[in-house]
Structure formats: C-alpha cells, structure tokens
Design an enzyme around this catalytic site. Structure first.
Site, mmCIF file in Angstrom:
data_model
loop_
_atom_site.group_PDB
_atom_site.id
_atom_site.type_symbol
_atom_site.label_atom_id
_atom_site.label_comp_id
_atom_site.label_asym_id
_atom_site.label_seq_id
_atom_site.Cartn_x
_atom_site.Cartn_y
_atom_site.Cartn_z
ATOM 1 N N ASN A 207 0.695 -0.510 -0.256
ATOM 2 C CA ASN A 207 -0.393 -0.195 0.373
ATOM 3 C C ASN A 207 0.419 1.396 -0.060
ATOM 4 O O ASN A 207 1.170 1.935 0.969
ATOM 5 C CB ASN A 207 -0.706 0.201 1.029
ATOM 6 N N GLU A 291 -8.056 -3.189 -3.098
ATOM 7 C CA GLU A 291 -8.362 -2.364 -0.953
ATOM 8 C C GLU A 291 -8.069 -0.971 -1.521
ATOM 9 O O GLU A 291 -7.493 0.194 -1.402
ATOM 10 C CB GLU A 291 -7.604 -3.188 -0.509
ATOM 11 N N ASP A 370 -6.715 -14.600 2.322
ATOM 12 C CA ASP A 370 -6.503 -14.074 3.028
ATOM 13 C C ASP A 370 -5.320 -14.878 4.021
ATOM 14 O O ASP A 370 -5.649 -13.923 4.808
ATOM 15 C CB ASP A 370 -7.190 -12.568 3.158
ATOM 16 N N GLU A 392 2.796 -16.456 -3.130
ATOM 17 C CA GLU A 392 3.495 -15.454 -1.521
ATOM 18 C C GLU A 392 2.092 -16.186 -0.518
ATOM 19 O O GLU A 392 1.740 -16.217 -0.162
ATOM 20 C CB GLU A 392 2.155 -13.985 -1.860
ATOM 21 N N GLU A 398 -0.538 -11.904 11.080
ATOM 22 C CA GLU A 398 -1.654 -11.302 11.108
ATOM 23 C C GLU A 398 -2.614 -12.066 11.264
ATOM 24 O O GLU A 398 -3.606 -11.838 12.583
ATOM 25 C CB GLU A 398 -1.856 -10.541 9.534
HETATM 26 O O1 GCW Z 1 -4.430 -9.291 4.628
HETATM 27 C C1 GCW Z 1 -4.104 -7.882 4.258
HETATM 28 C C2 GCW Z 1 -4.340 -7.138 5.196
HETATM 29 C C3 GCW Z 1 -3.530 -5.690 4.205
HETATM 30 C C4 GCW Z 1 -2.858 -5.966 3.237
HETATM 31 C C5 GCW Z 1 -3.544 -6.576 2.449
HETATM 32 C C6 GCW Z 1 -2.730 -7.103 1.198
HETATM 33 C C7 GCW Z 1 -1.199 -4.816 2.423
HETATM 34 O O2 GCW Z 1 -5.221 -6.591 6.044
HETATM 35 O O3 GCW Z 1 -3.261 -5.277 5.614
HETATM 36 O O4 GCW Z 1 -2.989 -4.962 2.916
HETATM 37 O O5 GCW Z 1 -4.117 -7.766 2.737
HETATM 38 O O6 GCW Z 1 -1.779 -8.765 0.464
HETATM 39 O O7 GCW Z 1 -2.405 -6.311 0.563
#
Ligand code: GCW
Length: 684
Positions: A207, A291, A370, A392, A398
């Site tokens: 980001n 996002e 995710d 990835e 997280e």
């Molecule tokens: O898992 C989500 C996260 C975001 C992250 C996004 C991504 C960096 O909550 O914080 O952004 O994935 O992988 O781009």
C-alpha cells in the site's frame, strides 16, 4: 544486544574440548578467493564465526590446493584463474546460479565451490551450520542448488516507521518519513537472511501512500542506494513497491493510463533514474486495483496492460515487475450470492495467462482469500501455465496470533507447497508451479511478508523467528520437512541440550493445530475483530460492509462454493480436486465450511457433528494452549533468562486469549443453534 538478537547465528563457543579440537584441526586456516563485496562478506563471516566458536582466529592462507588442511573456497572462475586444483568428481557444471558444492576427504582441505559469489556465501553459511548443529565434518560431499530462483521477503513498512500488520515494533528501514541513517541493523538483518539463502527484499509496503510514492524520486534515491548496497553485500537485491498512479502523484501528468504514451515515457525515464542510482535494483512490486489502490481498471485497461508497460520500462536494466493477484471486490453485499471473493484472483488473471512479458511475475497468495489459518490452495496454481509465478506467504502473523500466540507456520506452507494441482497429471505440485519447473516458465519463486521489526529479538515472540527461518529454508528447498526445519532452527538457536531441543521442536510442531482448534472452525476463516484482526468476533466482518464470510444462522454455517448450487468456485480446480471439493462426502473435514453450507447437525468424517466438533476442539485447544506454558517451564534451566521470560509472558497471554476464543465461539454457536454440548461443559 541480547535476548535473541543474533537469531540462529549465535556461533557460541564450543565447550566440549574434544569436539572443538576436531573442528579446529580442519578449520584453523582459510582462503576465500575473490574481491567482490559478497566474497568479502563470506570471508569475514567465516573468520569471525570460527573465531568465536573455536576460540582462535583462523589464519588467512594463500594456497592452491597443496595444503593438508584448511578451508578453501571460491567461484569456479576464481579457482581457474589462480590455477588451483579442483578435485575431480565434483561435477560443477550443473550448479546453477546460486548452487554450491562442499567437498572434503577425511584429510586435506574442505573445498567450497560455487558458480557465483552468492553461492560461495551460501556454502560458507552451510559449513557453519554444520558446526553449529554439531555435525561431523570429516568426509563431506554436499551439493545444493536452490529450487526457487527468487527467494524474497516483502515488507509492509511505511516511511513514518509503522508497519502494516507488524507485530515486532517499528520499521528497521524508515523513521519520520526518512530512510534510517544508521544502517547497522539493516546489515544484521541482511546477514540473517543471507544465511538462509534469501536473495531479494522489497522494503516498503505494497500500500504505497504519499511519502512512499516518493521513494523513486531523486531526493530519496541516494538513500535507497545505500540500503541496496547493504543488502547487495549479502547477495540480496532490493525491490520497491510502487504506486501505479505515480505519473499523476509525482510526475505531473493527469493520467496513469498504461496505454498512454506519456505515461509509458514517464516510467521509462523513471527506470533510468533509478538504475543510475541503484544499478542492482531488482524491480517493482505492485498492488493495483486492490483495496482502494489505483490501477489499470480506472482507465478500462487490464492487468496485463499495466504490468507490461512497467515491465518494458525495466527490461533494458534487467528489472522485474512483481504484480500481485490479490484483486477482489472488498465491499461485497451479503445479499449478492454470486460474488465470491475466493473466485476473484482466478477470474481476473486466468484469462490473461500468456499475455505477460517475461520479466513479469504474478505474485499469488497461497490461498484464494487472505492468509487465514486454514484455506485451500489458490487455483491459480495450476491454472496459469504460461506466466511466471511467485507464491506469496505471510510470515507476519496477521491472522495467526499476531506473534502473541505461538504458531509455527511451516506445516501450513508445506501443505500448500505439496498440494497437487493435477494441472499436468499427478505430481503437479504448487511448489513446482511456483518454481517454474512445472510449466517451464523462466522465472519463479517464493515471497513472504516478513515478521520483523526493531524489536530486540526481531520478531516480538522469540519463537516466531522459526517462521522467518523456515520460510527461507523452504524457499531454498520446498522438499524439506516441517520437523526437520524446526529441529534445525532449534538446534542453531538454543544450542546443544537435547531435551530442550526436543521440547521446543514439539511445541513448534503442535502450535498450528492448537491455534486452529480454538479459532475459526473447519476452514471457514475470519471471525476476528475488524481492523486490527486480533481476538474473536464471529460476526465482526459478517455484519459489516466488508462482505460476508460464514453465513451462520440458526440452521447452519458455511459458504456454498460448489458448482452445483453455490458460487462455482470449486470449478476453478482441475479434476480430481474439483470433485473432491465439490462433493460433500469427499470434502476434507478441515475445509468443509469453506466449500459447503451445512446444518450444525451434519456429521463429519470424524463421526462428530459440526456443532460438537466446534465445542470439543475449542475446549481441547484451550487446554493444549495452557499446556504450552508447562512445557516451556520444563526446560527453563537450559534457556537464556531473557528469552525464557519473553516467551513465557506470551504463552501465558496466549492461554488467556485462547479461553476468550473458546468462550466467544462456543457461546455464539450454542445460542445460534440451540444445541447443547453433549458433555455439558460451561458455555455461557
Ligand atoms: O491481509 C490483507 C491485510 C492488508 C494487506 C492486504 C494485502 C498490505 O489485511 O493489511 O495490505 O492483505 O495483502 O495487500
């Protein structure tokens, strides 16, 4: 600095005089040929490590092979140049870029041969690992070639010093919107990474906000270059995440349309600037149309248009574009039963297969959602056959306990790597798709979001270092076992005591199932507090604008992703995986709720109903979490006091938070379903 700062490179003095003597006889002199920064690193690292482990500085020698002992290393070229003797039967021709050979007879020198300077450095670390883990170095015949070309760490670090999803302090790269001036810590990090074969890093968050967008501008590039040099001396190339809208934000253009000639000209000029300052620059990492990040969709273009335009600009300099496939609609309305986040990456990228330049790699998260504790594998693996890929993974925890809970992730990654896509018949594993071997794609590898920060032990939870280490070892060789890696890390990090080694290795190996058993059940995922993602909240995301994840009501739970009656996601897999997931009978229990919506009374293969499974595992998981504290206490004597304390503190917290998970989930499902626990345990 103490408390885990050295990580797995502790090089402690070998106390056992007999062993020390045995090593000393062979290692008291050395010669590493060559002059590059990487060779210099190899030489100084080897000398310093031997000095501390053996208690005497090794002599620098100048031999050409007539010596009766010592360590002699270099690239094949450097051996040829100084006319040194290369023992036959080493087969150095197929070593590949970063591979090496370590060769020794019972007497005579230990030879380290490699095709590249990086290979020499890796050979040095391998040899040191043998000493650290107490292995004989009499006769050696070791040959290693990394399976993956790219072995990369991504950092989600912002220039103000914060780290998105960071659980170990602040950034080691940035502070107050500048690159740090004191680069010692970066050097120590590079050293840890090189020791396990990492060869690429991206230092800023995908980001890319306002300040970070400027990292590719001239005021900041000299500092970027300094960081690149630090990594460069350890054989690691630096990459930057870039903002797709850079031409607008820093270029003064009014569009970032990838097909607009001014835009591509701007990026071409930009590449020139960057390489003028950073000749070894690796390339860009790009999160686009995801996002709320800008991307080619704004201009009605597709992701191949976007990636290829950047790739053309970097190609003359040998740079890569690492383009992320994490593209989905993050504002899904729960009433819309046809949209499925799990489908998104495949739906976007499969149609573009074969359209990307050969210096583009698509970076694909292991799962379609995710980084949940449990997800199936992304069907893009196997689905894409004509595109370079990069798997990835997320080392930063997280969704797996945020480095407060113990969660050794290697078993999860192994499952993903070993998954058979059947894209080219049996044995078409994700590992082989990612490396490029399966389809013969030119580039490939593995990347992961790092879990380090400026915390004294790097990772918050000292045992979370095992994940950093483990990722790198797997990126080098995905065939290594989870247990093997855990044992190796433990031996290097905690030293010789076999009892401590066994306890820690077992704790690591149990930790993922423990964590899974008190958090979201049966592959459904989430159920965390929105925003920071820590702690239980069953409907946190379910009843929000962010979409829908479990569809739990009084009758049942789970997401119907079948072709027959659901979103059709299962159809993205090749046979027989498609059939396996599509069928309620065949679908593995641990992913049941990911693929199917079932009543709480549905019987699992284990013989239990879904609701009873939820209760039982939550109770068991909580008990097992509490046991971790006892297990850790049992080896107190053999652990450095500071590490002991740090880990204990977290294990106690974990045991408490596990209870919270247990109670919140049990209470929710008990009241929703109206079905009592068969064993009548306390449910609020
Ligand atoms: O898992 C989500 C996260 C975001 C992250 C996004 C991504 C960096 O909550 O914080 O952004 O994935 O992988 O781009």
């Amino acid at each position: 600095r103490n408390g885990g700062y050295e990580g797995w490179l502790r090089y402690t003095h070998i106390e056992d005089a007999y062993k020390r003597e045995a090593y000393s006889v062979r290692c008291s002199q050395l010669q590493i040929m060559g002059e590059s920064p990487v060779i210099h690193t190899a030489r100084t690292e080897l000398a310093a490590a031997l000095d501390t482990m053996l208690g005497a500085k090794p002599r620098e020698m100048n031999g050409t092979g007539g010596e009766s002992f010592g360590i002699i290393g270099g690239t094949i070229d450097s051996f040829t140049r100084c006319e040194a003797r290369i023992p036959e039967d080493c087969h150095l021709d197929e070593l590949g870029e970063d591979g090496y050979v370590i060769q020794a007879e019972e007497t005579g020198p230990i030879w380290l041969f490699a095709a590249s300077d990086n290979g020499v450095l890796y050979a040095v670390y391998h040899l040191l690992r043998l000493l650290q883990t107490d292995q004989p170095i009499g006769k050696l015949s070791i040959r290693e070639t990394p399976v993956n070309g790219l072995r990369m760490l991504d950092h989600w670090d912002n220039m103000d010093g914060t780290i998105e999803r960071g659980y170990a302090g602040n950034s080691i790269f940035f502070r107050d919107n500048r690159i740090v001036a004191d680069r010692d810590r970066i050097r120590d990090y590079a050293r840890l990474l090189a020791s396990v074969g990492i060869n690429a890093v991206a230092i800023n968050n995908v980001n890319v906000h306002r300040e970070e967008t400027k990292l590719i501008t001239e005021p900041l590039l000299p500092d970027v270059a300094k960081v690149a040099d630090v990594f460069g001396a350890y054989g690691i190339r630096l990459y930057l995440s870039v903002n797709f809208a850079s031409p607008i934000e820093i270029g003064g253009l009014d569009t970032a349309d990838p097909l607009h000639p001014d835009v591509s000209a701007w990026w071409r000029a930009k590449a020139k600037d960057i390489y003028r300052y950073v000749p070894t620059f690796g390339g860009y990492v790009v999160k686009a149309d995801s996002e709320f990040r800008p991307g080619p969709f704004t201009y009605g273009r597709n992701h191949a248009d976007g990636a290829n335009m950047l790739a053309d600009a970097l190609a003359p300099f040998g740079g890569h574009v690492i383009w992320r496939c994490f593209v989905y609609n993050c504002l899904q309305d729960w009433r819309d039963r046809s949209t499925d986040r799990a489908r998104a990456a495949y739906d976007h990228f499969k149609p573009l297969d074969g359209q990307f330049r050969d210096n583009v790699l698509l970076q694909i998260k292991n799962g379609p959602m995710d980084f949940q504790v449990r997800e199936p594998v992304s069907p893009l693996f196997g689905g894409l056959s004509r595109t370079n890929q990069l798997l990835e993974l997320q080392i930063t925890q997280e969704y797996t306990g945020q480095q407060r809970h113990l969660c050794y992730l290697v078993p999860q990654w192994k499952e993903a790597l070993d998954f058979d896509t059947f894209a080219r018949g049996e044995g078409s594993t994700v590992a082989s798709a990612a490396s490029g071997a399966l389809f013969g794609t030119k580039l490939g590898g593995m990347a992961a979001v790092s879990n380090v920060g400026d915390d004294s032990c790097w990772t918050g939870h000292p045992l979370a270092q095992a994940n950093l280490f483990g990722f790198a070892r797997l990126a080098w060789n995905p065939a290594l076992g989870a247990e093997e890696i855990a044992a190796e890390w433990t031996a290097m990090t905690f030293g010789a005591d076999p009892e401590a080694q066994r306890v820690i290795t077992d704790m690591l190996l149990d930790s993922l199932t423990i964590y899974e058993s008190y958090t979201a059940p049966l592959g459904v995922g989430w159920m965390v507090n929105p925003g920071h993602h820590y702690g239980p909240n069953v409907d946190g995301y379910e009843y929000s604008k962010w979409g829908t994840y479990h569809f739990a009501d009084c009758n049942g739970i789970g997401v119907d992703r079948t072709v027959r009656s659901g979103t059709g996601y299962t159809g993205q897999y090749a046979l027989p995986q498609y059939e396996r997931y599509e069928s309620l009978e065949q679908c593995p229990d641990e992913l049941l709720l990911f693929f199917h919506h079932v009543p709480y009374t549905h019987k699992l293969k284990s013989g239990k109903t879904v609701i009873q499974h939820i209760y039982d595992t939550r109770f068991e998981g909580t008990e097992r979490a509490a046991m971790l504290v006892t297990r850790w206490d049992s080896i107190k004597r053999s652990i450095d006091a500071e590490i002991y304390r740090l880990v204990r503190e977290r294990l106690v917290q974990q045991a408490e938070h596990a209870k919270e998970w247990r109670d919140v989930l049990n209470t929710y499902f008990c009241r929703k379903s109206g079905i009592a626990d068969e064993l009548g345990r306390t449910i609020y």
